[in-house]
Scaffold this motif. Sequence first.
Motif, mmCIF file in Angstrom:
data_model
loop_
_atom_site.group_PDB
_atom_site.id
_atom_site.type_symbol
_atom_site.label_atom_id
_atom_site.label_comp_id
_atom_site.label_asym_id
_atom_site.label_seq_id
_atom_site.Cartn_x
_atom_site.Cartn_y
_atom_site.Cartn_z
ATOM 1 N N ARG A 171 0.808 -1.216 0.000
ATOM 2 C CA ARG A 171 0.000 0.000 0.000
ATOM 3 C C ARG A 171 0.847 1.275 0.000
ATOM 4 O O ARG A 171 0.363 2.349 -0.327
ATOM 5 C CB ARG A 171 -0.938 0.019 1.207
ATOM 6 N N GLY A 172 2.098 1.171 0.448
ATOM 7 C CA GLY A 172 2.957 2.337 0.446
ATOM 8 C C GLY A 172 2.629 3.359 1.506
ATOM 9 O O GLY A 172 2.953 4.540 1.365
ATOM 10 N N MET A 173 1.985 2.946 2.606
ATOM 11 C CA MET A 173 1.620 3.885 3.665
ATOM 12 C C MET A 173 2.506 3.735 4.894
ATOM 13 O O MET A 173 2.209 4.281 5.959
ATOM 14 C CB MET A 173 0.154 3.682 4.056
ATOM 15 N N GLY A 174 3.586 2.970 4.758
ATOM 16 C CA GLY A 174 4.478 2.780 5.891
ATOM 17 C C GLY A 174 3.979 1.772 6.898
ATOM 18 O O GLY A 174 4.461 1.740 8.033
ATOM 19 N N TRP A 175 2.985 0.960 6.507
ATOM 20 C CA TRP A 175 2.431 -0.037 7.419
ATOM 21 C C TRP A 175 2.961 -1.441 7.141
ATOM 22 O O TRP A 175 2.524 -2.402 7.765
ATOM 23 C CB TRP A 175 0.906 -0.060 7.330
ATOM 24 N N ASN A 176 3.872 -1.569 6.172
ATOM 25 C CA ASN A 176 4.385 -2.896 5.853
ATOM 26 C C ASN A 176 5.163 -3.468 7.032
ATOM 27 O O ASN A 176 5.831 -2.743 7.781
ATOM 28 C CB ASN A 176 5.288 -2.836 4.616
ATOM 29 N N GLN A 177 5.079 -4.782 7.192
ATOM 30 C CA GLN A 177 5.772 -5.435 8.284
ATOM 31 C C GLN A 177 7.276 -5.504 8.022
ATOM 32 O O GLN A 177 7.715 -5.562 6.878
ATOM 33 C CB GLN A 177 5.234 -6.849 8.484
ATOM 34 N N GLY A 178 8.024 -5.525 9.116
ATOM 35 C CA GLY A 178 9.463 -5.661 8.994
ATOM 36 C C GLY A 178 9.967 -6.857 9.778
ATOM 37 O O GLY A 178 9.406 -7.224 10.805
ATOM 38 N N TYR A 179 11.012 -7.458 9.251
ATOM 39 C CA TYR A 179 11.734 -8.508 9.977
ATOM 40 C C TYR A 179 12.967 -7.858 10.591
ATOM 41 O O TYR A 179 13.766 -7.240 9.881
ATOM 42 C CB TYR A 179 12.109 -9.634 9.022
ATOM 43 N N ALA A 180 13.138 -7.973 11.903
ATOM 44 C CA ALA A 180 14.212 -7.272 12.595
ATOM 45 C C ALA A 180 15.330 -8.192 13.069
ATOM 46 O O ALA A 180 16.317 -7.711 13.628
ATOM 47 C CB ALA A 180 13.647 -6.508 13.800
ATOM 48 N N GLY A 181 15.197 -9.484 12.865
ATOM 49 C CA GLY A 181 16.257 -10.398 13.281
ATOM 50 C C GLY A 181 15.711 -11.667 13.892
ATOM 51 O O GLY A 181 14.502 -11.783 14.159
ATOM 52 N N GLY A 182 16.590 -12.629 14.089
ATOM 53 C CA GLY A 182 16.153 -13.884 14.661
ATOM 54 C C GLY A 182 17.303 -14.822 14.930
ATOM 55 O O GLY A 182 18.476 -14.468 14.754
ATOM 56 N N ASN A 183 16.961 -16.001 15.347
ATOM 57 C CA ASN A 183 17.961 -17.036 15.583
ATOM 58 C C ASN A 183 17.324 -18.394 15.397
ATOM 59 O O ASN A 183 16.091 -18.539 15.493
ATOM 60 C CB ASN A 183 18.569 -16.928 16.990
ATOM 61 N N MET A 184 18.147 -19.389 15.115
ATOM 62 C CA MET A 184 17.647 -20.747 14.920
ATOM 63 C C MET A 184 18.774 -21.734 15.181
ATOM 64 O O MET A 184 19.911 -21.526 14.742
ATOM 65 C CB MET A 184 17.110 -20.928 13.502
ATOM 66 N N THR A 185 18.442 -22.774 15.915
ATOM 67 C CA THR A 185 19.413 -23.819 16.240
ATOM 68 C C THR A 185 18.833 -25.185 15.925
ATOM 69 O O THR A 185 17.681 -25.473 16.286
ATOM 70 C CB THR A 185 19.799 -23.767 17.736
ATOM 71 N N ILE A 186 19.602 -26.015 15.226
ATOM 72 C CA ILE A 186 19.235 -27.406 14.970
ATOM 73 C C ILE A 186 19.985 -28.278 15.965
ATOM 74 O O ILE A 186 21.213 -28.200 16.072
ATOM 75 C CB ILE A 186 19.594 -27.832 13.535
ATOM 76 N N PHE A 187 19.256 -29.091 16.706
ATOM 77 C CA PHE A 187 19.864 -29.916 17.750
ATOM 78 C C PHE A 187 20.196 -31.308 17.211
ATOM 79 O O PHE A 187 19.728 -31.716 16.139
ATOM 80 C CB PHE A 187 18.930 -29.996 18.958
ATOM 81 N N ASP A 188 21.008 -32.014 17.979
ATOM 82 C CA ASP A 188 21.497 -33.321 17.529
ATOM 83 C C ASP A 188 20.378 -34.316 17.280
ATOM 84 O O ASP A 188 20.512 -35.208 16.432
ATOM 85 C CB ASP A 188 22.486 -33.895 18.561
ATOM 86 N N ASP A 189 19.283 -34.207 18.011
ATOM 87 C CA ASP A 189 18.179 -35.152 17.823
ATOM 88 C C ASP A 189 17.290 -34.781 16.630
ATOM 89 O O ASP A 189 16.297 -35.451 16.359
ATOM 90 C CB ASP A 189 17.331 -35.260 19.098
#
Length: 792
Positions: A173-191
Amino acid sequence: MVTTLFYRSIWLLPIAYMLVAAQQQDRTEYVDVFHGTEGGGNMFPGVVAAPFAMVKLGPDVSSGQAEAYSGYLSQGTITGFSMMHESGTGGAPKYGVVSQLPVAGEIENPLNDLSASRASPDEGSVGYYKSSLMNGVTAELAGTEHTGAFLYTFSEGPSSVLVDVSHVLPSYRGMGWNQGYAGGNMTIFDDGHYEGSGTYNNGWNKAPNWTIHFCGQFDTAPTSGRTFIGSETTLESYGEVSSVSGSKRLGAVFTFEATEVMSRVGVSFISSDRACEYIDRESPADKSFTSLIDDAVSRWNTEVFGKVTTAETGVDNLRHLYSSLYGMHLLPSNRTGENPLWTSSEPYYDDFYTLWDTHRCATPLQHILQPRTYEEQIRSLIDTWRNEGWMPDGRSSNYNGRTQGGSHADTVLADAYVKGVRGGINWEDGFDAMLADAENEPPNTDDPSARDSSVQQGRGALPDWNERGFITLKYTRSVSRAVEYAGNDFGLFQVANGLGRTQEANKYLARSRNWRNHWDENATSLGFSGFLVPRNNDASGSFVEQDPLSCGACYWVEPYYQGLPWQYTLNPVHDAATLIEWSGGKETFLRRLDTFFKPGRYPERPKANNTIFDPTNQPSLGAPYLYSFAGRQDLTVKQTRQIANAYYSPGRAGIPGNSDAGAMQSYILWMMIGLYPVVGQTTFLIVSPWFESITIDLGGGKALEVTASGGGDRKTRDFYVQSLKVNGGEWKQVWVTWDDVFRDGGRLDFELGPEPTVWWDESLEVPSPASHGEPRWFRRPTVEKMEDGLSA
């Protein structure tokens, strides 16, 4: 018209047995989860395993620049299946997080566009969703309140599942309401299981950063699991590492040789450990995919569909009834135990979209169908005030915003209070929360949509309202706010009066009449005079010359939000007697209503036959019921039946506009029942029921039974009330009260026919409590009676 306890006990006893049997029947076959997904309804068709469940699992679809508010579009490619969605919302999309996408073969670069077209239209039912993709993969979905289950069928191996932490629903829409991704983390464990979190922001409520944690596992062990990180489509790291984190796009790819893969994911706003606990508790490895669907069907039947039963046999009417019931039970989201902001023993609900829309019809119907949940929501609203200073009008991702007009949590609380809701609610705190909205100006959010005041919470135009008794053009949405503030203040009057706080009751009753200060008797349109208009920010607050058939862009910066002056002028229902008198009396007011609904009066609205009435937005929706206030209940019936037949259906485009979190579905459900709630009061206007019989389980062995006899085609012709009995006694009012039919249960027996009949006592007027009792301190304008009013 008082019914004896003896009479009620005769028919309530067998009803208790009938209600138990009704809950055991399966009515999910009548639910079309795609109802309202097209034509602007923006409904979510994916898996919601229980009413108000936190997890809403479904597809995210991309189709050019189209806004996929709920994630779903009937056309386009599927970019993922994610755990979090909203339903029936507008403004801008929200959520679409904790996503995964099945892909045929191995993945070389997970940042490339891997979206897939559908091989056939999606399928769905209560608790189940299915997408067949052109890449040969079939994705089936089920879930629980806090978990999702993905069952993938591949034509051959190897195959892959992409888990994308950085995935969100986009906005164009161009109104500044678009969502943002600000960061994250992810870990895969041995199991083989994985955990992580993502942080996101913005969306329709302009939320700052918020975090969701996740935990995932596969019933079939993957041959490999590789994390990745990169920028846009540039892959920076993709290997056999256990953990990744950062603000760039990240996630993981799991590869399988098996042709059937079951994925289970839990989400939590508290921690990934809790997300894992939800899998263990709600969707353990030994719980089959089919049993998850069965559990969802059972819960919806017991908690929702079994509470409304009918002798109706027409499939279309049954589909419309139960699909509408389903659609109004998706929001808000019950996140009790999932509040990351403060520690409290109170319930916690989020995703209120928005009380500005839902307070008219949806929350009053939730009170009747879901009294426990309703009380919990009110306690949650009050607890939000305790910890944040204001109750929300809209709230999502643990953040208040937006506020479009007034502070409608006040009206929701008032509606509950006058109808006797007590339970675990601290009503002294509740009134203090209402006072905060009514007296404390919230800090300006400096939103580009409207920089004059807060659009987050509370009442941003309070300085004018308190000091001048009206709202000038210093503030955006000035007339909309004035109308809404007046209704909100009437809610404060109701609660203060009940609590014995006489001084405050008198104050807010007077303030509830401030809408009158926007009445300009010289504003004219289509042969009628007297409309609500803006006022200038000068010493006298002079009236602005206003065309009642124009509201400019009708958006954030205009005096009228999503409605014409014609529409807002008809909104002060708590003071309806004054509105009718100032409009020139009943006869002129009736002609004004006829003109409001007459085709051809507003060419800008071709989809509504060029009527001033707008079936797509809430400012118009109460208008047909004003006929009853003016002494013509038969015209209320006529117009509501025409609205239902013209703009609603059980189909995919069966909602005339944005659902607004079930507000539109609840509007049509009240028509089916044959009543309409006057919010903030105990009054329910009598309309005309759709079905030969309908029974609503009120809990505790109590029920409301509504029957209709006489007439053949109650949908299109034989719908006028000829006579009415309430609890066995002849009834001559065009309204009933909460105590008449809901407090202890009740019965409405209608006789219907093809021609209008004056069955009511014309000397009895619908309550208009703000019009009586206290002196009218604002002068009454002189309104000349129109010689040639227009009629339908």
